[in-house]
Design a protein around this motif. Sequence first.
Motif, PDB file in Angstrom:
ATOM      1  N   GLY A  82      44.882  39.022  45.824  1.00  0.00           N
ATOM      2  CA  GLY A  82      43.620  39.741  45.798  1.00  0.00           C
ATOM      3  C   GLY A  82      43.316  40.468  44.511  1.00  0.00           C
ATOM      4  N   VAL A  83      44.299  40.603  43.609  1.00  0.00           N
ATOM      5  CA  VAL A  83      44.108  41.317  42.345  1.00  0.00           C
ATOM      6  C   VAL A  83      43.603  40.337  41.287  1.00  0.00           C
ATOM      7  N   HIS A  84      42.667  40.799  40.474  1.00  0.00           N
ATOM      8  CA  HIS A  84      42.022  39.955  39.479  1.00  0.00           C
ATOM      9  C   HIS A  84      42.598  40.217  38.078  1.00  0.00           C
ATOM     10  N   ALA A  85      42.167  39.388  37.132  1.00  0.00           N
ATOM     11  CA  ALA A  85      42.534  39.610  35.732  1.00  0.00           C
ATOM     12  C   ALA A  85      41.426  39.111  34.822  1.00  0.00           C
ATOM     13  N   THR A  86      41.198  39.850  33.757  1.00  0.00           N
ATOM     14  CA  THR A  86      40.321  39.386  32.683  1.00  0.00           C
ATOM     15  C   THR A  86      41.122  39.171  31.406  1.00  0.00           C
ATOM     16  N   GLY A  87      42.335  39.718  31.365  1.00  0.00           N
ATOM     17  CA  GLY A  87      43.140  39.620  30.150  1.00  0.00           C
ATOM     18  C   GLY A  87      44.602  39.341  30.418  1.00  0.00           C
TER      19      GLY A  87
END
Length: 298
Positions: A82-87
């Motif tokens: 459920g946790v996102h990332a952009t970097g």
Amino acid sequence: MSKDHFPKTGEYYRNCEVLEGGALPEGMVRVALAVEYNGACFHGFQSQPSGVATVQQALEKALSKIANEEITLVCAGRTDAGVHATGQIVHFDTLAQRPDKAWVLGVNAELPDTVSVRWAKQVPAQFHARFSATARAYRYVICNSYARPALQFDQLTWERRELDIAKMEQGAKQLIGRHDFSSFRASQCQAKSPVREITHFDLHQRGELIVLEVKANAFLHHMVRNMVGVLLAIGAGEAEPQWVSELLAIKDRRQAGVTAKPHGLYLVAVDYPEHFELPQLAPGPHFFAEPVGGFSRI
């Protein structure tokens, strides 16, 4: 060294990361990628024996197709379901010789819409996505509204209770510095030491959105979500700001608040020594243009 000696780079990585003297075998290169993904679609980053969908599984499948060999990658930080990332930063070793654009455009063509490579760069053998990192930054986005949001509901954490931002800031300020974060680590955390150093913890409000940005040398399992859970309780009036200092002193996770939901959490940046010359991108998520540290400092 011929390709026949290393038919699978995954086997190579597990057995001998680099040769003596810090070099890769002849013909092999190390490539770093920056990756963005919607974690709501995955059971976390790391591949799992059960075969459930993970970010690592999707990436390795796409990379292996472009490289025409089995690829095993290493990430800067494993994110939960459920946790996102952009970097998110990853690296892998390969005998395939491809231009950087192939590792971006070619791999993206093989990935689901919920995962995207943002840049690719060949790096020296001394670079390691996890161990070369000097700091990591997360952002946690809260939609503080009476009615639940219909848009981006899986990329925000909805909080119906009216939050007192000033009190949350007072609590967050007490987390800055080097502390024993035992009260903020998951019971299954495997880190050898609970001591971490938070360099800044910023809060910013934009309409109904509240973003919490925290940067540290490293984080414990569930540490960000547990800190946010405590700050949400403070903001809702269930506890006073000094509760944070009390929890740091107690060093007992059982005395702390609930773990905040994963949907609002983003890994937005990972810092590395300048000599690696990695590309720099806006941390996001896309509705925030501020760089890391660009929100009002507490």
